[in-house]
Structures are given as structure tokens and as C-alpha cells.
Design a protein around this motif. Structure first.
Motif, short mmCIF file in Angstrom:
data_model
loop_
_atom_site.label_atom_id
_atom_site.label_comp_id
_atom_site.label_asym_id
_atom_site.label_seq_id
_atom_site.Cartn_x
_atom_site.Cartn_y
_atom_site.Cartn_z
N SER A 194 12.29 -8.07 7.08
CA SER A 194 12.99 -7.24 6.09
C SER A 194 11.99 -6.35 5.36
CB SER A 194 13.71 -8.13 5.09
OG SER A 194 12.77 -8.81 4.29
N GLU A 195 12.53 -5.37 4.66
CA GLU A 195 11.70 -4.47 3.87
C GLU A 195 10.94 -5.26 2.79
OE1 GLU A 195 10.35 -0.50 3.11
OE2 GLU A 195 11.35 -1.45 4.79
N GLU A 196 11.58 -6.27 2.23
CA GLU A 196 10.94 -7.08 1.21
C GLU A 196 9.71 -7.82 1.75
OE1 GLU A 196 14.35 -7.31 1.79
OE2 GLU A 196 14.82 -5.97 0.12
N GLN A 197 9.80 -8.29 2.99
CA GLN A 197 8.66 -8.97 3.59
C GLN A 197 7.51 -8.00 3.83
OE1 GLN A 197 11.11 -10.55 6.74
NE2 GLN A 197 10.63 -12.64 6.11
N HIS A 198 7.82 -6.78 4.26
CA HIS A 198 6.78 -5.77 4.42
C HIS A 198 6.14 -5.45 3.06
CE1 HIS A 198 8.59 -4.64 8.40
NE2 HIS A 198 7.31 -4.67 8.67
N GLU A 199 6.98 -5.31 2.05
CA GLU A 199 6.47 -5.00 0.70
C GLU A 199 5.58 -6.13 0.20
OE1 GLU A 199 9.96 -4.22 -1.63
OE2 GLU A 199 10.25 -2.23 -0.74
N LEU A 200 5.90 -7.36 0.53
CA LEU A 200 5.06 -8.50 0.13
C LEU A 200 3.68 -8.40 0.77
CD1 LEU A 200 4.92 -11.26 -1.35
CD2 LEU A 200 5.65 -12.29 0.80
N ILE A 201 3.64 -8.12 2.07
CA ILE A 201 2.35 -8.02 2.79
C ILE A 201 1.52 -6.87 2.22
CG2 ILE A 201 1.27 -7.54 5.01
CD1 ILE A 201 3.80 -8.84 6.31
N ILE A 202 2.14 -5.70 2.09
CA ILE A 202 1.41 -4.53 1.62
C ILE A 202 1.05 -4.68 0.14
CG2 ILE A 202 1.58 -2.03 1.22
CD1 ILE A 202 3.31 -1.94 3.78
N GLY A 203 1.95 -5.26 -0.65
CA GLY A 203 1.66 -5.48 -2.07
C GLY A 203 0.45 -6.38 -2.26
N ARG A 204 0.38 -7.45 -1.47
CA ARG A 204 -0.78 -8.35 -1.54
C ARG A 204 -2.07 -7.61 -1.21
NH1 ARG A 204 0.35 -12.59 2.33
NH2 ARG A 204 2.48 -12.77 1.68
N ALA A 205 -2.02 -6.82 -0.12
CA ALA A 205 -3.23 -6.11 0.33
C ALA A 205 -3.65 -5.04 -0.68
CB ALA A 205 -2.99 -5.49 1.69
N LEU A 206 -2.69 -4.25 -1.16
CA LEU A 206 -3.04 -3.21 -2.13
C LEU A 206 -3.45 -3.82 -3.47
CD1 LEU A 206 -0.40 -0.43 -1.40
CD2 LEU A 206 -2.84 -0.43 -0.84
N GLY A 207 -2.86 -4.95 -3.82
CA GLY A 207 -3.27 -5.64 -5.04
C GLY A 207 -4.71 -6.09 -4.96
N HIS A 208 -5.10 -6.57 -3.80
CA HIS A 208 -6.48 -7.00 -3.60
C HIS A 208 -7.43 -5.80 -3.74
CE1 HIS A 208 -9.77 -9.45 -2.12
NE2 HIS A 208 -10.06 -8.50 -1.25
N LEU A 209 -7.05 -4.66 -3.15
CA LEU A 209 -7.91 -3.48 -3.19
C LEU A 209 -7.92 -2.80 -4.56
CD1 LEU A 209 -6.92 -1.78 0.19
CD2 LEU A 209 -9.10 -2.85 -0.36
N TYR A 210 -6.74 -2.55 -5.09
CA TYR A 210 -6.61 -1.71 -6.28
C TYR A 210 -6.79 -2.49 -7.59
CZ TYR A 210 -4.46 1.67 -9.48
OH TYR A 210 -4.21 2.52 -10.52
N PHE A 211 -6.07 -3.57 -7.75
CA PHE A 211 -6.10 -4.29 -9.02
C PHE A 211 -7.26 -5.26 -9.12
CE2 PHE A 211 -1.67 -3.01 -8.56
CZ PHE A 211 -1.42 -2.46 -9.80
N ARG A 212 -7.61 -5.89 -8.00
CA ARG A 212 -8.68 -6.88 -8.04
C ARG A 212 -10.00 -6.32 -7.55
NH1 ARG A 212 -4.32 -10.16 -6.22
NH2 ARG A 212 -5.09 -10.03 -4.10
N ASP A 213 -10.05 -5.03 -7.27
CA ASP A 213 -11.28 -4.35 -6.85
C ASP A 213 -11.96 -5.09 -5.70
OD1 ASP A 213 -13.19 -2.35 -6.86
OD2 ASP A 213 -14.36 -3.25 -8.49
N ALA A 214 -11.17 -5.36 -4.64
CA ALA A 214 -11.64 -6.04 -3.43
C ALA A 214 -12.25 -7.41 -3.74
CB ALA A 214 -12.62 -5.16 -2.65
#
Length: 186
Positions: A144-164
Motif C-alpha cells: 500500500s501507499e502507507e507502507q511505501h511512505e513508512l519505508i521512505i519516511g524512515r530513510a528520509l528521517g535518518h538522512l534529514y532529521f537525524r543527519d545520517a
């Protein structure tokens, strides 16, 4: 329901846009079947004469497929459009990762001194090959779209908010209300 992530991945895999009109899609099917209206008719489950009427533009003739047949034509063209290029681009994406550019509502769960209200943000980041493979695997599995958003949200959160991984450890980022999302090869 808008499938922003799935549509974005599909756009990544094509070098030329898929024909937009039913007439152009029929032309593509005929080209792939070497001009045989009989073969196209078999693919669509209609008579050869019906395909001939759709292709021939005579005044007063019923030269337009039904919505059900238009959908079938669109699905056939989508499935057969640039298969070798799609395979090469997908392999390159899974091997080298992709760049994702999105405008979406990002929220997070954090400590007491932080505002965790979801806000619209424009974020661009490079997803590593592992995450890219997870996204394609989810697409293949019909996620589902929600599952895709979960995967991408986790990855972008790691890059953007947690500065890798250099700060904000334990921060859980959510991605919602995707305004747009685009993917590009490295």
C-alpha cells in the motif's frame, strides 16, 4: 486514491512517456504486433472487426473502445512499454540507489522540549541501494501507499532529521500527505 510513490517509481523507469491517448496506445499495440489487427483483437478479447473499427476513423462509425476496453489497452501498453530500458534502469537504481525529492508532511515523535507537529517540508535526499531495493520489493509485492511512505519516511528521517545517524537518536519520523514525490538515478 493517489499512488504518489508507485507513480514516481514508474516515471523513474521510463525514458519516454507512455502514450497518453487510447488511439496512440492502439497504434503502439499494432506496431508491436506487426500491424496485425487479429493479434491485437486476441489480446483484447474482441473481434478483429472491432479493432479495425477502432483504428479506422470513418464518420459515423463506432470508432471508440468502451471504458473497460480502454483500461485493458492502457494496462497492456503499460506492461509492455520499454521492457529492456525499464529493467536496466531498475537494476541501476537498485545497485546505486536513487535521489528522492518530495514535498510532504513530516512528523516525528521526540522528547519533551521539541515540537512534534507534522509540517509540510520539501526534502531531497539520496536513498542507499538497500532502501531502494526495499521500495521496489514493496512495489512488486503490491504494498500500500502507507507502507511505501513508512519505508521512505524512515530513510528520509535518518538522512534529514537525524543527519545520517549523527544526532537525534531515537527519533521516529513519519511521512504523510505526499504532495509530490520524484525519483532520479544517481
Amino acid at each position: 486514491m493517489v499512488r504518489a510513490v508507485g507513480d514516481g517509481l514508474e516515471r523513474l523507469l521510463y525514458t519516454r512517456p507512455v502514450p497518453a491517448t487510447t488511439a496512440d496506445r492502439l497504434k503502439a499495440l499494432l506496431r508491436w504486433e506487426r500491424g496485425s489487427t487479429r493479434r491485437v483483437a486476441v489480446l483484447l478479447g474482441v473481434s478483429q472487426r472491432t479493432v479495425q473499427r477502432w483504428v479506422t476513423r470513418k464518420p459515423g462509425s463506432q470508432g471508440r473502445p468502451s471504458p473497460r476496453h480502454e483500461q485493458k489497452i492502457a494496462e497492456l501498453v503499460q506492461a509492455r512499454w520499454q521492457p529492456l530500458i525499464r529493467a536496466r534502469r531498475r537494476a541501476a537504481a537498485e545497485e546505486g540507489g536513487v535521489v528522492v525529492h518530495t514535498r510532504a508532511r513530516f512528523g516525528f515523535e521526540a522528547g519533551l522540549a521539541s515540537s512534534d507537529d507534522p509540517r509540510m517540508r520539501r526534502v531531497t535526499g539520496r536513498l542507499n541501494p538497500t532502501v531502494t531495493q526495499q521500495i521496489f520489493a514493496a512495489l512488486d509485492a503490491g504494498a500500500s501507499e502507507e507502507q511505501h511512505e513508512l519505508i521512505i519516511g524512515r530513510a528520509l528521517g535518518h538522512l534529514y532529521f537525524r543527519d545520517a545517524g549523527r544526532r537525534a537518536h531515537g527519533l521516529h519520523v513519519t511521512l504523510q500527505d505526499v504532495d509530490f514525490i520524484e525519483f532520479a538515478l544517481q
